[in-house]
Design a protein around this motif. Structure first.
Motif, mmCIF file in Angstrom:
data_model
loop_
_atom_site.group_PDB
_atom_site.id
_atom_site.type_symbol
_atom_site.label_atom_id
_atom_site.label_comp_id
_atom_site.label_asym_id
_atom_site.label_seq_id
_atom_site.Cartn_x
_atom_site.Cartn_y
_atom_site.Cartn_z
ATOM 1 N N LEU A 65 42.229 45.461 45.122
ATOM 2 C CA LEU A 65 42.057 46.510 43.486
ATOM 3 C C LEU A 65 42.942 45.784 42.651
ATOM 4 C CD1 LEU A 65 41.148 48.724 41.316
ATOM 5 C CD2 LEU A 65 43.034 50.205 41.716
ATOM 6 N N VAL A 66 43.978 45.495 42.781
ATOM 7 C CA VAL A 66 45.282 44.824 42.208
ATOM 8 C C VAL A 66 44.064 43.706 41.997
ATOM 9 C CG1 VAL A 66 47.494 43.050 42.295
ATOM 10 C CG2 VAL A 66 47.379 45.311 43.833
ATOM 11 N N ALA A 67 44.219 42.602 43.364
ATOM 12 C CA ALA A 67 43.081 41.415 42.772
ATOM 13 C C ALA A 67 41.698 41.788 41.426
ATOM 14 C CB ALA A 67 42.430 41.446 43.826
ATOM 15 N N VAL A 78 49.688 46.347 36.822
ATOM 16 C CA VAL A 78 48.767 47.659 37.930
ATOM 17 C C VAL A 78 50.410 47.496 39.222
ATOM 18 C CG1 VAL A 78 47.860 45.413 39.310
ATOM 19 C CG2 VAL A 78 47.451 47.096 40.243
ATOM 20 N N ALA A 79 50.874 48.912 39.637
ATOM 21 C CA ALA A 79 51.657 49.126 40.958
ATOM 22 C C ALA A 79 51.838 49.506 41.531
ATOM 23 C CB ALA A 79 53.033 49.674 40.239
ATOM 24 N N VAL A 80 51.494 49.568 43.114
ATOM 25 C CA VAL A 80 50.779 49.441 44.519
ATOM 26 C C VAL A 80 52.148 50.948 44.734
ATOM 27 C CG1 VAL A 80 49.893 47.858 44.660
ATOM 28 C CG2 VAL A 80 51.628 48.320 45.658
ATOM 29 N N ILE A 81 51.697 52.322 45.203
ATOM 30 C CA ILE A 81 52.041 53.007 45.905
ATOM 31 C C ILE A 81 51.815 52.443 47.447
ATOM 32 C CG2 ILE A 81 52.231 55.974 46.478
ATOM 33 C CD1 ILE A 81 50.574 55.637 43.805
ATOM 34 N N THR A 82 53.278 51.754 48.133
ATOM 35 C CA THR A 82 53.219 52.240 49.657
ATOM 36 C C THR A 82 54.218 53.140 50.341
ATOM 37 O OG1 THR A 82 53.356 50.235 51.048
ATOM 38 C CG2 THR A 82 54.954 50.572 49.697
ATOM 39 N N PHE A 99 52.965 44.184 39.208
ATOM 40 C CA PHE A 99 53.599 44.804 38.380
ATOM 41 C C PHE A 99 54.632 44.819 39.174
ATOM 42 C CE2 PHE A 99 55.925 47.571 36.053
ATOM 43 C CZ PHE A 99 56.717 46.858 35.115
ATOM 44 N N ASP A 100 54.610 46.102 40.148
ATOM 45 C CA ASP A 100 55.589 46.775 40.685
ATOM 46 C C ASP A 100 55.002 46.753 42.145
ATOM 47 O OD1 ASP A 100 58.247 46.708 41.902
ATOM 48 O OD2 ASP A 100 58.787 47.472 40.113
ATOM 49 N N PHE A 101 56.017 48.176 42.855
ATOM 50 C CA PHE A 101 55.591 48.863 43.990
ATOM 51 C C PHE A 101 57.016 50.119 43.883
ATOM 52 C CE2 PHE A 101 59.148 46.456 45.877
ATOM 53 C CZ PHE A 101 59.523 47.146 46.862
ATOM 54 N N VAL A 102 56.115 50.564 44.616
ATOM 55 C CA VAL A 102 56.830 52.303 44.664
ATOM 56 C C VAL A 102 56.493 53.175 46.071
ATOM 57 C CG1 VAL A 102 55.362 54.158 43.413
ATOM 58 C CG2 VAL A 102 57.274 55.157 43.975
#
Length: 463
Positions: A65-67, A78-82, A99-102
């Motif tokens: 989805l990021v790509a 777009v920030a990802v949840i990992t 953009f960032d991650f959480v």
């Protein structure tokens, strides 16, 4: 102004509900999708200010989805949840343009800060807001154009950026422009020279301490990391960090928390980390002097600032701007560069890059007594012409033998320079003693201007 809207992409209903409630309390609208296909459909149908996407989805991967967003809606953060501890996935997402991650389990305080920064960025983009950047990156060459484009792209992200380049190329200016062009431009920009802090004070300076935590800690002290809260922390000469501090810095970046000396609990922080060095971090990792895990963490995006000799066509514009600035500082109009002087500058290798160009022009301004600056006023270093720079090592921690004739020892030029300085120093001291330290009379005796003598006295350290 329309209510900002966030798309949550996750197949866990409980997590979607928790995030939706948290964002509703921030007066934000939300929509949700349980898989990639639904997310793409919603993104095509509606306008969103931020997308929060889980890394694991039923029909694919959050990275997909990021790509997709980078290709179809590149201005949407777009920030990802990992998963907790899965730093590799977060770094891959940042490299793709996230953009960032959480991390899970979600820290709602961290989530709220991330969303607030993203919304500010979306507002900036929508209103076309520009910021007062201060000093600009001058030059119309292809190299400078590409660097400006890269700065604009990475300014929109929260990913760690490592700025590499030789000494004097303007790495801190690049870092300041990244900060000024992003959503954190209203926050502080805290520059830390890692090589200038004594090792025994480094932890206290960076992370702070509690009163009584060690001898001499008479009061609580806020660290430089905490001082950058809401803004950008710039670690200049990061290669000079001792190994034990590299471990502590890695934890700060990964966990987004800091623990002052003597404090029992870790404190959450919200800073973007930029770093720079003139040394090769990859070579230091290979030799065991820099931690590999920290290298990959701060080097998510690498930007290389070109050496001045790689874009000599920018020298006339740079020199003109520097002379105007130096003239304003002196309170008068600076003389222009003569054609021969400009040609000499364009042929010079500039081992010290833009910083050396400014030093050369400041010296020339002091020595010049004519309407135009001549080649003699520049006092360029012998042996540092363009041909002599062909073998200059990039990002190696210095310039090896740039001023040495072929076959001569690398330090011959330096030794000759020292001898000349000693001769100058002796002559000036004798003239000052002869005139009982009347500088005007000493300058006349030496056949130079008063300004030139004053410059030489300061340069040679004559008291």
């Amino acid at each position: 102004m329309p209510t900002p809207s966030i798309l949550i992409v996750d197949d866990e209903a409980d997590l979607v509900e928790l995030v939706s409630l948290t964002l509703a309390r921030m007066n934000l609208a939300t929509a949700s999708a349980g898989d990639l296909a639904s997310a793409r459909r919603l993104l095509a149908e509606q306008r969103f200010d931020l997308c929060l996407a889980d890394m694991r989805l039923p029909d694919g991967d959050g990275l997909d989805l990021v790509a997709w967003i980078q290709q179809h809606q590149p201005r949407l953060p777009v920030a990802v949840i990992t998963a907790h501890g899965n730093v590799e996935s977060a770094v891959r997402a940042l490299k793709l343009g996230a953009f960032d991650f959480v991390t899970k389990p979600l820290d709602l305080g961290v989530l709220r800060r991330l969303v607030a920064v993203a919304i500010r960025l979306a507002d900036q983009t929508r209103t076309g807001e520009t910021t007062a950047l201060g000093p600009q990156l001058l030059g119309g060459s292809t190299a400078m154009g590409e660097l400006r484009t890269m700065i604009s792209r990475v300014a929109r992200s929260q990913a760690p950026v490592h700025v590499s380049g030789e000494s004097g190329t303007g790495k801190e200016l690049v870092a300041r422009l990244i900060h000024a062009g992003g959503a954190r431009h209203d926050g502080p920009f805290v520059a830390v020279n890692c090589g200038a802090i004594p090792t025994e004070l480094m932890e206290s300076e960076l992370f702070g301490h509690k009163r009584g935590s060690f001898t001499g800690a008479v009061s609580d002290k806020r660290g430089l990391v905490q001082s950058a809260e809401g803004g950008t922390l710039f670690l200049d000469e990061v290669a000079d960090l001792p190994l034990h501090m590299q471990v502590k810095l890695l934890r700060v970046i990964q966990e987004k928390t800091v623990r002052p000396i003597g404090e029992q609990r870790e404190q959450p922080i919200d800073v973007r980390v930029l770093s720079a060095t003139h040394k090769s971090l990859a070579a230091l990792v290979a030799s065991g002097r820099f931690r590999e895990d920290l290298y990959y963490r701060i080097n998510v995006i690498e930007m290389r600032v070109p050496a001045l000799r790689e874009h000599p066509e920018d020298i006339p514009e740079l020199a003109a701007a520097m002379l105007r600035r130096l003239g304003r500082r002196l309170g008068n109009e600076a003389p222009a560069l003569g054609a021969e002087a400009l040609g000499a500058l364009k042929a010079y290798a500039f081992p010290g890059n833009v910083r050396e160009l400014e030093n050369i022009l400041e010296r020339a301004l002091t020595l010049c007594n004519a309407p135009q600056i001549s080649v003699a006023d520049l006092q360029l270093r012998a042996g540092a012409g363009a041909a002599g720079a062909a073998g200059t090592a990039m990002l190696s921690g210095g310039v090896a033998g740039a001023g040495s004739p072929a076959g001569a020892p690398a330090n011959t030029g330096a030794a000759l320079g020292d001898q000349l300085e000693n001769i100058e120093r002796d002559a000036i001291i004798k003239a000052l003693e002869h005139t009982r330290y009347n500088k005007t009379a000493a300058a006349r005796l030496l056949g130079m201007s008063f300004r030139a003598l004053r410059y030489k006295v300061k340069k040679l350290g004559i008291e």
